[in-house]
Design an enzyme around this catalytic site. Structure first.
Site, PDB file in Angstrom:
ATOM      1  N   GLU A 395       0.667  -1.282  -0.009  1.00 37.70           N
ATOM      2  CA  GLU A 395       0.078   0.064   0.102  1.00 37.70           C
ATOM      3  C   GLU A 395       0.810   1.161  -0.047  1.00 37.70           C
ATOM      4  O   GLU A 395       0.808   2.064   1.049  1.00 37.70           O
ATOM      5  CB  GLU A 395      -1.134   0.138   1.348  1.00 37.70           C
ATOM      6  N   SER A 396       1.557   1.377  -1.183  1.00 40.94           N
ATOM      7  CA  SER A 396       2.689   2.332  -1.001  1.00 40.94           C
ATOM      8  C   SER A 396       2.104   3.589  -1.597  1.00 40.94           C
ATOM      9  O   SER A 396       2.549   4.318  -2.788  1.00 40.94           O
ATOM     10  CB  SER A 396       3.883   1.898  -1.981  1.00 40.94           C
ATOM     11  N   ARG A 398       2.466   6.981  -0.384  1.00 39.44           N
ATOM     12  CA  ARG A 398       3.383   8.134  -0.428  1.00 39.44           C
ATOM     13  C   ARG A 398       4.320   7.794  -1.526  1.00 39.44           C
ATOM     14  O   ARG A 398       4.551   9.051  -2.437  1.00 39.44           O
ATOM     15  CB  ARG A 398       4.110   8.037   1.019  1.00 39.44           C
ATOM     16  N   TYR A 460      30.874  48.160  24.190  1.00 38.03           N
ATOM     17  CA  TYR A 460      30.514  49.534  24.477  1.00 38.03           C
ATOM     18  C   TYR A 460      29.448  49.882  23.524  1.00 38.03           C
ATOM     19  O   TYR A 460      28.763  50.562  23.901  1.00 38.03           O
ATOM     20  CB  TYR A 460      31.697  50.559  24.100  1.00 38.03           C
ATOM     21  N   ALA A 461      29.548  49.320  22.181  1.00 34.05           N
ATOM     22  CA  ALA A 461      28.219  49.845  21.356  1.00 34.05           C
ATOM     23  C   ALA A 461      27.014  49.231  22.024  1.00 34.05           C
ATOM     24  O   ALA A 461      25.785  49.771  21.909  1.00 34.05           O
ATOM     25  CB  ALA A 461      28.605  49.085  19.828  1.00 34.05           C
ATOM     26  N   CYS A 549      -3.120  34.950   9.883  1.00 34.37           N
ATOM     27  CA  CYS A 549      -2.876  35.729  11.171  1.00 34.37           C
ATOM     28  C   CYS A 549      -2.558  34.911  12.085  1.00 34.37           C
ATOM     29  O   CYS A 549      -3.114  34.774  13.160  1.00 34.37           O
ATOM     30  CB  CYS A 549      -4.051  36.532  11.454  1.00 34.37           C
TER      31      CYS A 549
END
Length: 722
Positions: A395-396, A398, A460-461, A549
């Site tokens: 029953e193949s 796929r 520092y940034a 959405c």
């Protein structure tokens, strides 16, 4: 490291100006070590593409792995279909871009006027898959001296589309290829289709069954269909015995066995002793006794099992088949007239082209190895037990339908994390408006740059950026200043070579929930590839975001373990037109599982066959996707009544002395019910005045048709009837 520099355009690597060491911006000072940029963007793109070929794209997207032998990249840089697999001649290849243009171009230009997304069905590929599967088993049977034959069935749950099922029955008729059903509607469609098939083709009835299901299966037997009722639960045998006697129909019965063999991973979760379906050894023995007592033991003729989809190796396959063959031989010993061993599904698809047994989306074998392992395992057990070789059934689903369908969709726009450009004057203004603490961070950053300390500069940034964010939250920093901080920090990263190209989000005209539900539901990956521009280097990395959405409406995982996809700039070299992407190997399950999330319906569909015409193909069937009215009906709404409500509202609030404008508005509303829910290309719409105070978008042809009509109520609604 050369001194950290600023430049007039923060989006381009700076030509060599050093930062000032204090809070004021000194006059930019050139420094050596950074070559000037003289190559234009267009020239650079040409140089890039001159070293890029279609073979590079084929390798990048692994087309040779997952696509062979049906898909390839042609010399034009487009994805093409090889409808007959390895036997396809060069002039028989089908260019997918040409198919899309034929389908989507307006009818006035010779196209079909279909809206994307689009499913391209390829019946020639479907036929070749069936023939290849049959040939693989025929070769294994002949070479190993197996004394029976193979005849498969297609499980219609994989794709119940009428034309897919009818094609399989037609193409499989020479091989006695049949169908498998798991519900009453599936059984009805299987019965109808097999009336035109081979009379020896099997109709395997799986799934949970009630009295109606079994009655229908017995009727199928009465209609001379080769029907087998496979028992999934022990109590089903009582219904079969009772109904068959009442109807005087001798049934053919099978049992589904719960084997001990199972494989790990998602697809193996329904197998094993605790699996969802099938009978244990004890239950099978009780079924045998009941049939024997009813004088119907000769009706037991088939053994079925299924150890899960995507079986990764032939070793695991052979283990399960051998166990089932032992059960089969035992049933023969107990007196059953066993004829068929149904090995179920499990024949895997190599979705990522890796040929790996360690991946849930790949397998380490091909059709020939699969068939050989099955035949060898059954023959070995039956020969030891001196049992006649059974008919082999599989029953193949796929493996049969995955390749025959390609989903095409369009990227409508792309977004990325953009930072503003910063001029020298803008930088000076930015520094002067910093707080004292932020200025200290800037001075420290400048000092670190002078000393060549890259890591300290970044520290520092980041510290400067966080201070400014805190100030913005406190209300002491404007939005313009906050944007300037982003630009400044991005500039620092670019100069230090620490900036990486951001991942862009490509907004695609698609619903993941409708068209790729397995990605959302179980994380299934499919090959996704641009179907054109493959002779150009894809210079962008992106993820795909759909129209829904819903935060899950995106594709952010791809084959090869990638979290982004190589894509082309929508407006880059050769761009500007539509940018089409294709999802491949999605012919199984995706259409059957798709829902109507956000009321997005299914895609348009074209059926394309190889032809000797000028474009090597012919569209033999075209079906527009469901309209807004269609999907509203699915959720029990009544589009006609909805239209009437809106039309009356328009008349109530429209201009009393402008009947033409009101009629046009009503016709426009009707057209929206008629159109598909997906986005339309800007070129297919026009801005049309409907009254003195408003405008609306509509198809030009639709509006002209509406304006030419008599504006009668029935005629207006006719525009939205699919």
């Amino acid at each position: 490291m050369p001194a950290l520099a600023c430049c007039v355009d923060a989006a381009v690597a700076p030509p060599g100006y050093a930062f000032a060491g204090d809070s004021s911006l000194a006059v930019p000072v050139p420094f050596a070590g950074v070559p000037s940029v003289t190559t234009t963007t267009a020239t650079a793109a040409a140089v890039e593409n001159s070293h890029w070929s279609t073979s590079h794209s084929a390798d990048l997207y692994r087309v040779h792995g997952w696509g062979a032998p049906y898909f390839s990249v042609n010399s034009s840089g487009n994805m093409s279909v090889r409808p007959y697999g390895a036997a396809t001649l060069p002039h028989q290849e089908i260019d997918l871009l040409k198919v899309v243009r034929k389908a989507s171009d307006p009818k006035s230009s010779g196209g079909l006027g279909l809206q994307l997304p689009l499913i391209v069905r390829l019946p020639d590929v479907l036929k070749n898959r069936l023939e290849s599967l049959q040939s693989a088993f025929d070769f294994a049977i002949q070479s190993q001296g197996y004394e029976s034959h193979y005849q498969g069935v297609y499980p219609v749950k994989c794709n119940q589309d009428r034309f897919v099922v009818e094609d399989i029955v037609k193409f499989g008729s020479p091989f006695r290829f049949g169908l498998e059903a798991g519900s009453k509607p599936e059984l009805l469609l299987a019965m109808s289709c097999l009336c035109k098939g081979n009379h020896e083709a099997l109709l395997v009835c799986n799934g949970f069954k009630d009295t109606e299901y079994i009655f229908l299966a017995l009727v199928a037997r009465k209609l001379a269909l080769n029907t087998v009722i496979v028992l999934e639960q022990e109590e089903e045998i009582d219904l079969v015995i009772d109904l068959s006697k009442k109807l005087s129909i001798r049934p053919v019965v099978g049992v589904r066995a719960k084997l001990r063999t199972k494989h790990s991973g998602h697809f193996g979760s329904t197998s094993g002793e605790k699996g969802k379906f099938g009978l244990t050894t004890t239950q099978i023995l009780r079924v045998v006794r009941k049939l024997e007592q009813a004088g119907m033991l000769d009706c037991l003729q088939l053994l079925h099992f299924h150890i899960g989809s995507q079986i990764p190796t032939t070793a695991l396959l052979a283990d399960g088949v051998s166990e089932a063959a032992q059960v089969f031989c035992e049933l023969v010993r107990l007196g059953a007239h066993m004829k068929v061993l149904d090995i179920g599904g499990g024949l895997g698809i190599d979705y990522d082209g890796s040929k790996s047994s360690d991946s849930e989306i790949s397998v380490s074998y091909g059709l020939e190895e699969y068939a050989s392992a099955v035949v060898r395992a059954i023959r070995s057990v039956c020969d030891r037990k001196c049992v006649k070789h059974p008919v082999i059934c599989s029953e193949s689903g796929r493996a049969i339908v995955s390749h025959h369908s390609v989903l095409i969709f369009e990227a409508m726009s792309a977004s990325s994390y953009d930072t503003p450009n910063m001029s020298a004057v803008g930088l000076q203004y930015f520094v002067e408006n910093l707080s004292e603490e932020a200025r200290a961070d800037y001075r420290n950053l400048s000092a670190a740059a002078s000393c060549g300390e890259s890591h300290t500069c970044l520290v520092y940034a980041d510290q400067l950026k966080q201070r400014c964010i805190d100030q913005f939250k406190d209300g002491s920093l404007s939005m313009e200043q906050l944007a300037a901080v982003d630009g400044f920090c991005e500039l620092v990263s670019k100069v230090l070579g620490c900036s990486s190209d951001p991942i862009r989000t490509y907004h695609v005209n698609l619903s993941v929930f409708t068209s790729i539900p397995d990605f959302w539901g179980i994380g299934q990956l499919f090959p996704i590839v641009p179907i054109h521009r493959l002779d150009q280097r894809p210079a962008v990395r992106g993820i795909l975001s759909d129209l829904t959405c819903d935060s899950d409406g995106k594709v952010d995982k791809f084959i090869g373990g990638e979290t982004s996809l190589h894509l082309h700039d929508l407006h880059g070299n050769g761009g500007g037109g539509p940018y089409y992407l294709g999802m491949f190997l999605g012919g199984a399950y995706e259409e059957a599982l798709g829902g109507v999330h956000n009321l997005f319906g299914g895609p348009s569909v074209v059926r394309v066959s190889q032809s000797d015409g000028p474009h090597s193909f012919a569209v033999t069937r075209a079906m527009p996707g469901p309209s807004c009215a269609d999907v509203l009906r699915v959720m029990q709404h009544e589009p006609e009544l909805m239209f009437e409500t809106l039309k009356h509202r328009a008349e109530e609030y429209g201009q009393e002395d402008d009947g033409m404008a009101n009629a046009a508005l009503a016709s426009s509303l009707a057209s929206f019910f008629h159109n598909m829910p997906y986005l339309t290309a800007p070129s297919s719409c026009c801005l049309t005045a409907i009254n003195n105070s408003g405008f609306h978008y509509c198809s030009e042809d639709e509006f002209n048709a509406a304006a030419d009509s008599a504006a009668g109520e029935d005629e207006q609604w006719s525009y939205c009837c699919a």
